[in-house]
Scaffold this motif. Structure first.
Motif, PDB file in Angstrom:
ATOM      1  N   VAL A 245       6.157  -0.590   9.685  1.00 27.13           N
ATOM      2  CA  VAL A 245       7.018   0.087   8.717  1.00 27.13           C
ATOM      3  C   VAL A 245       6.185   0.647   7.567  1.00 27.13           C
ATOM      4  O   VAL A 245       6.420   1.765   7.094  1.00 27.13           O
ATOM      5  CB  VAL A 245       8.100  -0.879   8.192  1.00 27.13           C
ATOM      6  CG1 VAL A 245       8.905  -0.231   7.061  1.00 27.13           C
ATOM      7  CG2 VAL A 245       9.034  -1.296   9.315  1.00 27.13           C
ATOM      8  N   GLY A 246       5.193  -0.115   7.099  1.00 23.92           N
ATOM      9  CA  GLY A 246       4.341   0.335   6.008  1.00 23.92           C
ATOM     10  C   GLY A 246       3.574   1.604   6.360  1.00 23.92           C
ATOM     11  O   GLY A 246       3.534   2.565   5.576  1.00 23.92           O
TER      12      GLY A 246
ATOM     13  N   LEU B 266       0.837  -1.204   0.000  1.00 22.88           N
ATOM     14  CA  LEU B 266       0.000   0.000   0.000  1.00 22.88           C
ATOM     15  C   LEU B 266       0.870   1.251   0.000  1.00 22.88           C
ATOM     16  O   LEU B 266       0.636   2.198  -0.763  1.00 22.88           O
ATOM     17  CB  LEU B 266      -0.919  -0.043   1.230  1.00 22.88           C
ATOM     18  CG  LEU B 266      -1.993   1.022   1.405  1.00 22.88           C
ATOM     19  CD1 LEU B 266      -3.153   0.439   2.215  1.00 22.88           C
ATOM     20  CD2 LEU B 266      -1.447   2.229   2.140  1.00 22.88           C
ATOM     21  N   ALA B 267       1.902   1.269   0.863  1.00 22.69           N
ATOM     22  CA  ALA B 267       2.786   2.437   0.936  1.00 22.69           C
ATOM     23  C   ALA B 267       3.632   2.578  -0.326  1.00 22.69           C
ATOM     24  O   ALA B 267       3.846   3.687  -0.825  1.00 22.69           O
ATOM     25  CB  ALA B 267       3.690   2.322   2.164  1.00 22.69           C
ATOM     26  N   ALA B 268       4.119   1.459  -0.864  1.00 25.48           N
ATOM     27  CA  ALA B 268       4.978   1.500  -2.047  1.00 25.48           C
ATOM     28  C   ALA B 268       4.225   2.018  -3.264  1.00 25.48           C
ATOM     29  O   ALA B 268       4.794   2.715  -4.112  1.00 25.48           O
ATOM     30  CB  ALA B 268       5.550   0.114  -2.321  1.00 25.48           C
TER      31      ALA B 268
ATOM     32  N   MET C  20       9.302   7.831  -4.652  1.00 18.15           N
ATOM     33  CA  MET C  20      10.637   7.247  -4.658  1.00 18.15           C
ATOM     34  C   MET C  20      10.664   5.949  -5.459  1.00 18.15           C
ATOM     35  O   MET C  20      11.585   5.693  -6.247  1.00 18.15           O
ATOM     36  CB  MET C  20      11.097   6.975  -3.218  1.00 18.15           C
ATOM     37  CG  MET C  20      12.420   6.236  -3.107  1.00 18.15           C
ATOM     38  SD  MET C  20      12.857   5.913  -1.377  1.00 18.15           S
ATOM     39  CE  MET C  20      11.527   4.816  -0.865  1.00 18.15           C
ATOM     40  N   VAL C  21       9.654   5.118  -5.293  1.00 17.07           N
ATOM     41  CA  VAL C  21       9.579   3.854  -6.015  1.00 17.07           C
ATOM     42  C   VAL C  21       9.433   4.101  -7.511  1.00 17.07           C
ATOM     43  O   VAL C  21      10.072   3.434  -8.335  1.00 17.07           O
ATOM     44  CB  VAL C  21       8.409   2.991  -5.482  1.00 17.07           C
ATOM     45  CG1 VAL C  21       8.155   1.788  -6.376  1.00 17.07           C
ATOM     46  CG2 VAL C  21       8.702   2.535  -4.057  1.00 17.07           C
TER      47      VAL C  21
ATOM     48  N   GLN D  58       5.474  10.052   3.744  1.00 20.50           N
ATOM     49  CA  GLN D  58       5.224  10.628   2.422  1.00 20.50           C
ATOM     50  C   GLN D  58       4.465  11.948   2.501  1.00 20.50           C
ATOM     51  O   GLN D  58       4.472  12.728   1.552  1.00 20.50           O
ATOM     52  CB  GLN D  58       4.452   9.626   1.552  1.00 20.50           C
ATOM     53  CG  GLN D  58       5.272   8.387   1.195  1.00 20.50           C
ATOM     54  CD  GLN D  58       4.438   7.308   0.532  1.00 20.50           C
ATOM     55  OE1 GLN D  58       3.370   7.577  -0.009  1.00 20.50           O
ATOM     56  NE2 GLN D  58       4.918   6.072   0.569  1.00 20.50           N
ATOM     57  N   GLY D  59       3.822  12.222   3.630  1.00 19.01           N
ATOM     58  CA  GLY D  59       3.116  13.490   3.809  1.00 19.01           C
ATOM     59  C   GLY D  59       3.818  14.421   4.763  1.00 19.01           C
ATOM     60  O   GLY D  59       3.192  15.327   5.326  1.00 19.01           O
TER      61      GLY D  59
END
Length: 467
Positions: free
Chosen positions: A287-288, A99-101, A106-107, A295-296
């Motif tokens: 971590v996720g 979900l985070a990726a 960055m990814v 990111q915010g």
């Protein structure tokens, strides 16, 4: 549709919570609550499941009919529900990383860096990048990089030459597929490792992951050498080239993030009595969510938390669809493997193996061949590896060691992912490349499969003197 999602999310949360309560606090009622929730989740999502998970769940249910003939039916049923819930919880926890990726700039920048490389080194970088991204994105890495490849490999970029466009598509597609297929041998977050650590008593990640990593690097290198030998190393004259500069900083940041995740799981496992798989289950959501919140960070702490809440509310329901097939597949494989190992005795397996005159190294090669062969007719490696790992216990009775059996089955899993037109990875890459899964697996990848299998036979023969 809305009712399905409203029911599916609480059921997945119940599976996660119940399994963790059973694993951490040994509360047996929680195991059965998680089992019931898992069954209800599969029932709710049944109409939208792909064919493969449906067949596997059906086989698992069919195996349950024979449990009264087991030596200890109640114990076998408990183990079957334990494995089904455990494997499902592993996937649910990893979905927070995916979900985070999927939201991470960055990814995307790392993906652009990997795709836009000169022909000579594009294959290697793209292949190793796919393996690295796969740690956190799983199948999502094929969608991410595959779309980048498709968008960048236009007819205009190939100077109007269709043959060059197709060659570039084939080379980059194979690089992604082979990099992704090596994931089971390199990642502490792969379901392959979680499955083998659960089924093979005494197997330690410290013993299998290092040699698995080396094996995966060599398998990817074989593909790179083949690409280097059979394809041009430079762009043809007149070809349009991407002259933009792509920074390596996002790649360094991503490696650091993956290092943080890996070290967190390893540290938790070494400082507690938890297994590595359980440590991954506990650290991945933290971590996720932390990554998603970071990111915010430009909005400040209050704004970042508000944004995090909005993203979780918007994105978590979207994880139900991809999780449905994966969870059902793993739950069915876990239940079926536990049921069959409880129904088939060690003496029966020993009799069969002795009748075939197989032992040690040759038995391992036969198990690998069987896994790959079954994959060609639609058997997911999750099923074959689960059944073989369960049946070949204790390993010493068959002239094997824990490490050799695990590495052989991991290698067979890798070859099956590369060569079976029925795997999800081949289907995704084939769709993005606009070729049939059979053409991709059996035509494009045939030479690689044969060379890799020959290498593994020699490699495992040498390793039996060390393990």
């Amino acid at each position: 549709m809305l009712l399905e999602r409203s029911l599916a999310l609480p059921l997945l949360a119940t599976v996660l919570t119940g399994t963790l309560l059973y694993q951490l606090a040994n509360l047996e009622p929680a195991l059965w609550i998680a089992g019931v929730a898992l069954i209800l989740f599969i029932v709710v999502r049944w109409r939208r499941l792909p064919q493969s998970p449906r067949i596997l769940v059906g086989l698992a249910l069919f195996s349950g009919v024979f449990l009264p003939w087991a030596e200890d039916p109640w114990s076998v049923l408990r183990t079957a529900f334990d494995r089904a819930g455990y494997f499902s919880t592993f996937l649910i926890a990893l979905s927070f990383l995916r979900l985070a990726a999927q939201r991470s700039p960055m990814v995307r920048r790392c993906g652009a860096l990997a795709v836009n490389q000169p022909p000579g080194r594009r294959y290697g970088i793209l292949s190793y990048t796919t393996a690295l991204f796969g740690l956190i994105l799983n199948f999502g890495v094929l969608h991410l990089l595959g779309l980048m490849v498709t968008r960048g490999n236009t007819l205009a970029a190939a100077n109007g030459q269709v043959s060059i466009q197709r060659t570039r598509q084939r080379r980059m597609s194979l690089a992604m597929l082979r990099g992704f297929a090596a994931l089971p041998m390199t990642s502490p977050f792969s379901i392959t490792l979680a499955l083998l650590l659960t089924i093979i008593p005494g197997l330690r990640w410290q013993d299998i992951l290092p040699i698995g990593f080396v094996t995966a690097v060599l398998l990817i290198l074989i593909g790179w050498i083949q690409d280097f030998r059979h394809n041009p190393r430079r762009a043809p004259p007149g070809m349009a080239t991407d002259t933009r500069h792509y920074s390596w900083r996002p790649a360094v940041q991503l490696v650091g993030l993956i290092g943080l995740l890996t070290c967190s799981a390893f540290l938790l496992e070494t400082r507690t009595d938890l297994s590595l798989t359980l440590a991954v289950i506990l650290t991945s959501p933290l971590v996720g969510i932390g990554w998603l919140a970071w990111q915010g960070n430009r909005a400040g702490m209050p704004g970042a938390l508000v944004l995090l809440g909005r993203r979780l509310k918007a994105d978590i329901p979207n994880q139900v669809a991809p999780l449905s097939g994966e969870v059902s597949l793993l739950a069915g494989a876990g239940f079926l493997g536990a049921a069959i190992s409880g129904l088939v005795t060690e003496s029966q397996v020993l009799w069969l193996v002795s009748a075939l005159h197989l032992d040690g190294y040759f038995l391992l090669i036969a198990a690998m061949v069987l896994t790959v062969a079954l994959g060609q007719v639609g058997f997911n490696p999750i099923v074959s590896v689960t059944l073989l790992a369960s049946a070949l216990q204790p390993v010493t009775a068959f002239g094997l060691t824990n490490e050799l059996l695990a590495l052989g089955l991991m290698s067979a899993w890798c070859l099956t992912v590369n060569s079976s037109p029925f795997t999800i990875s081949v289907s995704i890459v084939g769709y993005l490349s606009q070729v049939s899964p059979r053409h991709l697996a059996w035509n494009w990848n045939r030479r690689y499969l044969l060379v890799s299998f020959g290498f593994l036979c020699v490699w495992l023969f040498g390793l039996q003197w060390l393990y």
